[in-house]
Design a protein around this motif. Structure first.
Motif, PDB file in Angstrom:
ATOM      1  N   ALA A  27       0.838  -1.176  -0.011  1.00  0.00           N
ATOM      2  CA  ALA A  27      -0.049  -0.121   0.023  1.00  0.00           C
ATOM      3  C   ALA A  27       1.024   1.188  -0.207  1.00  0.00           C
ATOM      4  O   ALA A  27       0.549   2.244  -0.747  1.00  0.00           O
ATOM      5  N   ALA A  28       1.901   1.114   0.807  1.00  0.00           N
ATOM      6  CA  ALA A  28       2.783   2.610   0.822  1.00  0.00           C
ATOM      7  C   ALA A  28       3.427   2.573  -0.691  1.00  0.00           C
ATOM      8  O   ALA A  28       3.852   3.786  -1.073  1.00  0.00           O
ATOM      9  N   LYS A  29       3.862   1.402  -1.230  1.00  0.00           N
ATOM     10  CA  LYS A  29       4.399   1.781  -2.350  1.00  0.00           C
ATOM     11  C   LYS A  29       3.579   2.199  -3.684  1.00  0.00           C
ATOM     12  O   LYS A  29       3.897   2.967  -4.334  1.00  0.00           O
ATOM     13  N   VAL A  30       2.286   1.651  -3.385  1.00  0.00           N
ATOM     14  CA  VAL A  30       1.409   2.311  -4.399  1.00  0.00           C
ATOM     15  C   VAL A  30       1.004   3.784  -4.105  1.00  0.00           C
ATOM     16  O   VAL A  30       0.927   4.565  -5.048  1.00  0.00           O
ATOM     17  N   ARG A  31       1.030   4.044  -2.874  1.00  0.00           N
ATOM     18  CA  ARG A  31       0.761   5.654  -2.958  1.00  0.00           C
ATOM     19  C   ARG A  31       2.027   6.585  -3.288  1.00  0.00           C
ATOM     20  O   ARG A  31       2.026   7.668  -3.832  1.00  0.00           O
ATOM     21  N   THR A  32       3.127   6.032  -2.981  1.00  0.00           N
ATOM     22  CA  THR A  32       4.474   6.497  -3.328  1.00  0.00           C
ATOM     23  C   THR A  32       4.542   6.559  -5.051  1.00  0.00           C
ATOM     24  O   THR A  32       4.902   7.584  -5.526  1.00  0.00           O
ATOM     25  N   LEU A  33       4.018   5.697  -5.613  1.00  0.00           N
ATOM     26  CA  LEU A  33       4.454   5.475  -7.112  1.00  0.00           C
ATOM     27  C   LEU A  33       3.188   5.964  -7.957  1.00  0.00           C
ATOM     28  O   LEU A  33       3.199   6.141  -9.247  1.00  0.00           O
ATOM     29  N   ALA A  34       2.099   6.271  -7.238  1.00  0.00           N
ATOM     30  CA  ALA A  34       0.690   6.607  -7.995  1.00  0.00           C
ATOM     31  C   ALA A  34       0.984   7.657  -9.025  1.00  0.00           C
ATOM     32  O   ALA A  34       0.409   7.664  -9.987  1.00  0.00           O
ATOM     33  N   PRO A  35       1.767   8.806  -8.601  1.00  0.00           N
ATOM     34  CA  PRO A  35       1.793  10.139  -9.607  1.00  0.00           C
ATOM     35  C   PRO A  35       2.713   9.539 -11.019  1.00  0.00           C
ATOM     36  O   PRO A  35       2.250  10.357 -11.862  1.00  0.00           O
ATOM     37  N   SER A  36       3.364   8.470 -11.085  1.00  0.00           N
ATOM     38  CA  SER A  36       3.969   8.080 -12.341  1.00  0.00           C
ATOM     39  C   SER A  36       3.161   7.074 -12.971  1.00  0.00           C
ATOM     40  O   SER A  36       3.646   6.664 -13.843  1.00  0.00           O
ATOM     41  N   MET A  37       2.123   6.408 -12.410  1.00  0.00           N
ATOM     42  CA  MET A  37       1.079   5.723 -13.047  1.00  0.00           C
ATOM     43  C   MET A  37       0.090   6.227 -14.010  1.00  0.00           C
ATOM     44  O   MET A  37      -0.368   7.206 -13.791  1.00  0.00           O
ATOM     45  N   THR A  38      -0.318   5.529 -14.834  1.00  0.00           N
ATOM     46  CA  THR A  38      -1.163   5.702 -15.850  1.00  0.00           C
ATOM     47  C   THR A  38      -2.566   5.529 -15.299  1.00  0.00           C
ATOM     48  O   THR A  38      -2.551   4.792 -14.249  1.00  0.00           O
ATOM     49  N   ARG A  39      -3.743   5.926 -15.735  1.00  0.00           N
ATOM     50  CA  ARG A  39      -4.976   5.523 -15.060  1.00  0.00           C
ATOM     51  C   ARG A  39      -5.235   4.089 -15.019  1.00  0.00           C
ATOM     52  O   ARG A  39      -5.541   3.679 -13.899  1.00  0.00           O
ATOM     53  N   SER A  40      -5.175   3.517 -15.870  1.00  0.00           N
ATOM     54  CA  SER A  40      -5.243   2.024 -16.149  1.00  0.00           C
ATOM     55  C   SER A  40      -4.357   1.179 -15.091  1.00  0.00           C
ATOM     56  O   SER A  40      -4.833   0.296 -14.331  1.00  0.00           O
ATOM     57  N   MET A  41      -3.029   1.787 -15.079  1.00  0.00           N
ATOM     58  CA  MET A  41      -2.119   0.919 -14.056  1.00  0.00           C
ATOM     59  C   MET A  41      -2.585   1.440 -12.609  1.00  0.00           C
ATOM     60  O   MET A  41      -2.503   0.377 -11.550  1.00  0.00           O
ATOM     61  N   LEU A  42      -3.123   2.560 -12.207  1.00  0.00           N
ATOM     62  CA  LEU A  42      -3.458   2.851 -11.160  1.00  0.00           C
ATOM     63  C   LEU A  42      -4.531   1.979 -10.334  1.00  0.00           C
ATOM     64  O   LEU A  42      -4.805   1.719  -9.348  1.00  0.00           O
ATOM     65  N   ARG A  43      -5.544   1.624 -11.210  1.00  0.00           N
ATOM     66  CA  ARG A  43      -6.770   0.876 -11.158  1.00  0.00           C
ATOM     67  C   ARG A  43      -6.088  -0.615 -10.730  1.00  0.00           C
ATOM     68  O   ARG A  43      -6.906  -1.078  -9.593  1.00  0.00           O
ATOM     69  N   VAL A  44      -5.103  -1.204 -11.374  1.00  0.00           N
ATOM     70  CA  VAL A  44      -4.767  -2.277 -11.102  1.00  0.00           C
ATOM     71  C   VAL A  44      -4.137  -2.392  -9.659  1.00  0.00           C
ATOM     72  O   VAL A  44      -4.084  -3.178  -8.738  1.00  0.00           O
ATOM     73  N   ALA A  45      -3.030  -1.509  -9.499  1.00  0.00           N
ATOM     74  CA  ALA A  45      -2.508  -1.233  -8.079  1.00  0.00           C
ATOM     75  C   ALA A  45      -3.207  -1.030  -7.057  1.00  0.00           C
ATOM     76  O   ALA A  45      -3.107  -1.580  -6.017  1.00  0.00           O
TER      77      ALA A  45
END
Length: 315
Positions: A27-45
């Protein structure tokens, strides 16, 4: 995450999953990397972070269908999160699901409104700071941290680069190292930083502090130091950012979500200072025989600079 090839820029800024973190590392990594993800990647994460047990039971096709994305997006997301492929992510999700305790309460929103009373502001900021520190501790790669600590402990000289709020953090690290008898300099002027970096070489260390991972005035001196053969360290909230190309060791920080009344610089500085304290404590442990006397000497030297305590009133 191993050191980059000294013959050129770092090719892979990613790292393996953190083992043994005190908080939820995914969960921490997802919050950290969220700005660099596309919308579709963020849905998966977000899906795998929210329900690791359920997602661990899905094939790559099943997770793609659940999130309305493609199999390729699922695989790219797994790799961005630090796993070689989807199979490795599924194994990690199964392990994480087993570790999570039942009945965990959801995160409390901490948005600060213009008309919030000061008591609410204090409470919300405190929650954000706690979450930022927990996320940073969870995502911090302790192997990279230990390597950076050893490099600093052995360094002939350490230069630290930072601009703006990160410049304050750079100064904090440099003055801490000075207090234990090490040679350290903090540079916030990019021209002076590059001039100093030219003088570095094998046996020296250069540290770049940049939350965005893309601050040119910080990346340039780190690049020069890297090419001169110094050991380089990046303290950044974007481990996939340009600064990682020239870093032997990348220490990832987290930050609370930026809001209108709470700029990112506030929470990013909190996480950066945690990493600085971890570095300083680790270096002090490894150099205790010389660090302890140096600390005592600095305390004594500053003692006369403190104002005397007021005498008790005789009235």
């Amino acid at each position: 995450m191993g050191p980059p090839d000294r013959g050129g820029p770092r090719a892979d800024a990613g790292g393996g999953p953190v083992v043994g973190a005190a908080a939820d590392p995914l969960a921490a990594k997802v919050r950290t990397l969220a700005p660099s993800m596309t919308r579709s990647m963020l849905r998966v994460a977000e899906a795998v972070a929210a329900d690791p047990a359920g997602c661990a039971a899905l094939t790559v096709t099943g997770l793609a269908e659940l999130t309305g994305t493609s199999e390729a997006t699922v695989v790219r997301t797994a790799r961005l999160l630090g796993y070689p492929g989807y199979r490795d992510l599924r194994l990690a999700l199964a392990g994480l699901a087993a570790q999570r305790t039942s009945g965990r309460s959801p995160a409390v929103t901490s948005d600060i409104a213009v008309d919030d009373p000061i008591e609410a502001v204090v409470a919300k900021l405190a929650r954000d700071e706690q979450q930022t520190l927990a996320d940073t501790a969870a995502a911090l790669d302790t192997v990279q941290l230990a390597a950076a600590v050893q490099a600093l402990a052995d360094a002939r000289r350490t230069d630290v680069y930072g601009i703006g709020a990160s410049g304050l953090v750079a100064q904090d690290l440099a003055q801490k190292l000075l207090r234990i008898g090490l040679v350290a300099h903090a540079h916030h002027d990019p021209h002076v930083a590059v001039t100093g970096a030219v003088q570095l070489g094998s046996g020296d260390v250069a540290v770049a502090v940049t939350h965005s991972g893309a601050t040119a005035d910080v990346i340039e001196p780190l690049r020069v130091a890297f090419e001169r053969g110094a050991t380089t360290v990046a303290i950044t909230g974007r481990p996939d950012g340009p600064v990682a190309q020239y870093a032997d060791h990348v220490l990832t920080t987290s930050t609370a979500r930026e809001t209108e009344l709470r700029p990112a610089a506030m929470s990013s500085r909190t996480s950066q200072l945690l990493v600085v304290d971890c570095l300083f404590t680790g270096v002090t442990q490894r150099t205790y025989a010389t660090a302890a006397p140096a600390l005592s000497a600095s305390y004594e030297a500053l003692a006369h600079r403190r104002a005397p305590r007021p005498r008790p009133s005789t009235r």
